[in-house]
Design an enzyme around this catalytic site. Structure first.
Site, short mmCIF file in Angstrom:
data_model
loop_
_atom_site.label_atom_id
_atom_site.label_comp_id
_atom_site.label_asym_id
_atom_site.label_seq_id
_atom_site.Cartn_x
_atom_site.Cartn_y
_atom_site.Cartn_z
CB CYS A 1 11.36 -20.46 44.89
SG CYS A 1 9.96 -18.95 44.32
CB CYS B 1 13.91 -18.83 44.24
SG CYS B 1 13.05 -17.72 45.73
#
Length: 412
Positions: free
Chosen positions: A332, A335
């Protein structure tokens, strides 16, 4: 490494070519290029072959190909942001070119000023597309000026952007965008340099509109190096912290380490700017590719890795020691963007009695969805030490060190 070096060489070669053309005076008159229709030029399979051949080409070469092939039946879509680079490349080909832009009626003053500078620099008239008056009046009179803060931006965007875009494209055989793969790795990783547009129709009907993405393989850093080298006018908002620029009510600056798309539709944090729990359903190939390439995150020795059993225990019975944990997916981009700030706060909290931890959630999706009501990554939660059983979810999308530290201090 060889691939990266090759791409950088193409960008540098393109810049050298641009400089040479500029020194020559560049925009020389050329014969009107032959105009062809996407419907008869090639089939989608053949456009796939063209995309493969042009994937190693520079943006300048790709745009030159588009203009030579489609003449005045192709136009550049200009948003008023760093995609002004595409206009500069078109200018450097020496060929005539068209530019259109969507004036939603809600743009920043700085964007309108950039439009004026671009028109004067290149001697062009931007073809502005406006939303339907009756539809806009009905929306505002019924729901007010800022309904998108309450029920999402989709309806407003559909009226002010999507429908005007459809009208513009129905008069074209091809269009040129400033889309880059690095703008949103989870969803734009599959952006070919040329394709038959899978969404919009051209002047000859469905399946006939060709879409060029000449800067698809170019990074943000390379784009800005090109803009500076060529002294291209840019939106003043970029110097104020705005990376992604749209309508004024829906755009804000981003903080260090935040992804550029986090400056858009921030109130829709769960769906607009984070990686969905089941984002593979949106674009399996892009997400799967990102998963394969992504290494682990938050690898600092100051960040503890916790197990599923420990997460369950802390959620139900409290923690042995106060713990802030991030539930994440390595692939991600949000992230990934959080990693520097998260490791920094982990270092600052060493020896304070607060543990900083991580739990990989994409391999335990059912568990994190049920226990933490998680639908998107990342999710930061704070587990008070035993005795206070309720964990607290970090409520903001401002994931910088200062705000995270304020969150910890408020709960510790």
């Amino acid at each position: 490494m060889a691939t990266v070096m090759a791409k950088q060489a193409r960008i540098h070669a393109s810049t050298r070519t641009c400089r040479t053309i500029a020194r020559r005076g560049n925009v020389r008159a050329r014969a009107e290029p032959k105009r062809v229709q996407a419907a008869t030029t090639a089939t989608p399979v053949e456009w796939d072959q063209v995309a493969e051949k042009l994937d190693e080409a520079s943006p300048l070469e790709i745009i030159d190909y588009a203009l030579q092939t489609f003449g005045d039946e192709v136009a550049i879509a200009f948003s008023g942001a760093e995609d002004v680079a595409v206009i500069e490349y078109a200018h450097l080909t020496g060929r005539p070119f068209r530019v259109f832009s969507l004036d939603t009626g809600r743009l920043n003053p700085e964007t309108y000023r950039l439009f004026d500078k671009v028109e004067k620099r290149y001697g062009i008239h931007i073809e502005y597309m406006f939303p339907d008056t009756a539809e806009t009046e009905e929306l505002v009179r019924t729901k007010g000026m800022f309904s998108f803060y309450e029920d999402g931006h989709q309806e407003c965007c559909r009226i002010r952007k999507v429908r005007p875009l459809r009208r513009a494209l129905r008069g074209l055989s091809a269009w040129i965008t400033g889309q880059r793969k690095d703008q949103s790795p989870g969803t734009r990783a599959a952006v070919p340099v040329v394709q038959v547009d899978p969404v919009f129709d051209g002047k000859d009907g469905p399946g006939t509109l060709v879409k060029f993405n000449p800067v698809s393989n170019v990074t943000s850093a390379e784009t800005w190096a090109f803009l500076r080298t060529m002294d291209v006018p840019v939106n003043e908002l970029h110097s104020q912290g705005y990376d992604s620029i749209g309508c004024e009510p829906c755009t804000r600056p981003v903080l260090p380490n935040q992804h550029e798309r986090e400056g858009r539709w921030w109130w829709e944090d769960a769906t607009a700017k984070e990686c969905g729990l089941h984002s593979g359903n949106v674009m399996d190939s892009a997400v799967d590719g990102a998963k394969e390439e992504a290494g682990d995150l938050y690898t600092s020795s100051n960040v503890a890795e916790v197990s599923k059993d420990e997460m369950e225990k802390m959620a139900t019975s409290g923690a042995d020691v106060s713990t802030m944990a991030v539930i994440y997916a390595p692939w991600c981009q949000f992230c990934q963007g959080l990693e520097p700030a998260y490791e920094e706060i982990a270092a600052q909290l060493q020896g304070t009695g607060v543990r900083v931890a991580k739990f990989r959630g994409d391999t335990e999706r059912d568990f994190v969805a049920e226990r933490f009501q998680l639908q998107t990554f990342p999710r930061i939660v704070f587990f008070p030490k035993a005795g206070a059983k309720e964990f607290v979810t970090y409520p903001s999308d401002r994931r910088d060190v200062e705000n995270l530290m304020a969150f910890v201090k408020a709960l510790e």
